[in-house]
Structures are given as C-alpha cells and as structure tokens.
Design an enzyme around this catalytic site. Structure first.
Site, mmCIF file in Angstrom:
data_model
loop_
_atom_site.group_PDB
_atom_site.id
_atom_site.type_symbol
_atom_site.label_atom_id
_atom_site.label_comp_id
_atom_site.label_asym_id
_atom_site.label_seq_id
_atom_site.Cartn_x
_atom_site.Cartn_y
_atom_site.Cartn_z
ATOM 1 N N HIS A 81 53.467 -41.635 76.363
ATOM 2 C CA HIS A 81 54.811 -41.172 76.712
ATOM 3 C C HIS A 81 55.901 -41.935 75.963
ATOM 4 C CE1 HIS A 81 54.910 -44.458 79.843
ATOM 5 N NE2 HIS A 81 56.190 -44.446 79.536
ATOM 6 N N ASP A 128 47.374 -41.314 78.998
ATOM 7 C CA ASP A 128 48.645 -41.857 78.514
ATOM 8 C C ASP A 128 48.390 -43.044 77.581
ATOM 9 O OD1 ASP A 128 51.326 -42.309 78.175
ATOM 10 O OD2 ASP A 128 51.667 -43.148 80.171
ATOM 11 N N GLY A 224 61.189 -49.952 80.478
ATOM 12 C CA GLY A 224 61.253 -50.828 79.326
ATOM 13 C C GLY A 224 59.967 -51.611 79.125
ATOM 14 N N SER A 226 56.979 -50.066 79.687
ATOM 15 C CA SER A 226 55.977 -49.066 79.343
ATOM 16 C C SER A 226 55.288 -49.385 78.034
ATOM 17 C CB SER A 226 56.631 -47.687 79.208
ATOM 18 O OG SER A 226 56.863 -47.104 80.449
ATOM 19 N N GLY A 227 54.003 -49.060 77.975
ATOM 20 C CA GLY A 227 53.239 -49.234 76.754
ATOM 21 C C GLY A 227 52.696 -50.627 76.560
#
Length: 283
Positions: A81, A128, A224, A226-227
C-alpha cells in the site's frame, strides 16, 4: 502512512541485521513516543530505511541481503500500500536516525522500480508486501546493515515481545517524529486477532497476517510507520524480519492491535523478485 479499511489507520515498524550489536537498544529517559515508545539508540537499527518522495518521509522499509558475498544491496522490502499509487521521485534513505540531520553515515539513493505482490488487494489489504529496486546499491557499514529474513513458513510464537520502530506519528492524529522511535509489542494469536477485528467487519488471514500489540492499547505504530519492519530475535539471537507494518484501526486503541504482513509466507516471492530485479545479486 499506515493503512486502515474504511477508517484512518496506523501500524508500526523496525528491523535487524548489523554487526552483533544493540538489538533493541533505546536511549534511556527519553519520553518521546512512536505511540508509547522511546527514541531508538542511534545506529541500533541499521536495516531501517526511510522511503521519501520529494524529500518527505512517507513510509518505512527494510534493507535485505541479496548476495552471500557482496556487502551491499539494491533491494528493500516494504508494504504494497506504500507504493500502490505510484512512487514518482522515490528515494530510500538508510543509516539515518534524525531525518532533519541525516549525518555522515547516511546514504540516500533513488528508487527505480517498485513491484507489489500480484495478489495484493487494496480493499482487504491481503498480500500487503512490495519490493523497491534501487538505482545503485546501499553499501553496508556500521550504520547500514541488512535484516535477516525468516525461513519460509516459519511460525511466530504467540505472546512474545516483538519490536517495531519508525518515524511515524507519535499519537493518533498527532505529528510525525524526526528521530527514529521504537516500541515493544507482544505477538497475538490468530484466533484472538480474528475475533477482535471481526467486530469491525475486517477479515484476518492466518497465513498472510500477524498481529502484535496490547489488548489495553497504549503502544503501537502509527501513520508513517507503514512498510517498516516488525522483528523478533532469531535462533542465533539476531533480529529477524517477521512482519511488515500493514494496517490497524487508529493508533494504539484498546482491542485493536496492529496488523502486520507475515513475512515468512512470502519468502519464495521475495527471492523471485531479488533474482529478477537485483543487479547486485546477478553480478
């Protein structure tokens, strides 16, 4: 960013891999929060990467090793995402503690290609996960190191402490942090996670997703983060990338722990992308 289904969402991050060092070191007596966390000790998480567009941080990522012999890598792993809507002028910054003052050990390179999982579903957040191919490799150093990957299908025990870290918001609807923050969160069993999210009409997949957080809330990753990586110590005591910050409902809310992409489910896919994309792996 951190992703939520139909609501503003948040999730966390952190990583592994360098010289046998600091693991989960934190700067003591610092009251800053990822949400409910502390400032990481500078250099303690050398696998942590800031993905930026036009010079602004938007997601985290993890540096992985692509060659057994070369001390460099041109691949980072993040959430689908984060890159699903395009990544114009994407850069990856490694070896950074304070985004406002990168320091001499920082390395920033352009991203030239992003590939998200072909079965990624933005509506359900299934699968994801994504990789970013860098224009040139990041050189391993005291402040830049790869994180270890889990074995394919490796199972994470329930109720063990994992670590997530990032530069995201320090509270729901709050402000991002310029310095890298970290927080410890316990892993949550699938049935408990499924029951908590079913109340919000969100399906949790046993193989694709991993939960971590407190039933009472208070500690979590946020937008912020994420990932970025969620890690636990491996068999040799070194941190292993077990989760990727994916989604949640709000940040640190009671009964709504963070949901992470279960990395062990995607090792064959990651390895395939490395073979197809990495110049470092082919040289």
């Amino acid at each position: 960013m951190r992703f939520v289904l139909g609501v503003v969402v948040a999730v966390g991050l952190l990583g592994c891999g360098g010289p046998e060092e600091q693991g989960v070191d934190a700067v003591e007596s610092i009251g800053q929060e990822i949400v409910g966390g502390v400032e990481a000790r500078p250099g303690a998480h050398p696998w942590n990467v800031s993905l930026q567009q036009y010079g602004s941080h938007f997601c985290g990522a993890s540096l992985i090793r692509v060659s057994a012999t070369k001390e460099e890598s041109d691949i980072v792993v993040t959430a689908a995402h984060c890159v699903y809507d395009g990544t114009a002028r994407l850069t990856a910054s490694a070896g950074v503690h304070d985004l406002n003052r990168p320091g001499a050990g920082a390395q920033t390179v352009n991203g030239v290609k992003t590939v998200y999982h072909p079965a990624y579903n933005p509506r359900t957040t299934m699968n994801d996960i994504a990789v970013v191919k860098l224009e040139k490799p990041l050189k391993f150093s005291a402040t830049v190191q790869p994180i270890l990957l889990p074995l394919p299908g490796e199972v994470v025990p329930d109720n063990v402490e994992a670590t997530v870290a990032g530069w995201g918001l320090t509270r729901e609807n709050g402000q991002p942090s310029s310095v890298l923050l970290q927080v410890g969160v316990p892993t949550i069993g699938h049935e408990d996670l499924r029951a908590m999210y079913s109340k919000a009409g969100i399906a949790i997949d046993r193989y694709a997703m991993l939960g971590a957080g407190y039933r009472t809330g208070g500690k979590d990753a946020c937008q912020g983060d994420s990932g970025g990586p969620l890690f636990l110590p491996g068999a040799q005591g070194k941190p292993v990338l077990q989760g990727i910050v994916s989604f949640g409902i709000g940040c640190a809310r009671a009964g709504m722990p963070g949901v992470y992409t279960r990395v062990s489910n995607y090792i064959p896919w990651i390895n395939t992308q490395v073979r197809l994309l990495s110049d470092t792996a082919r040289q």
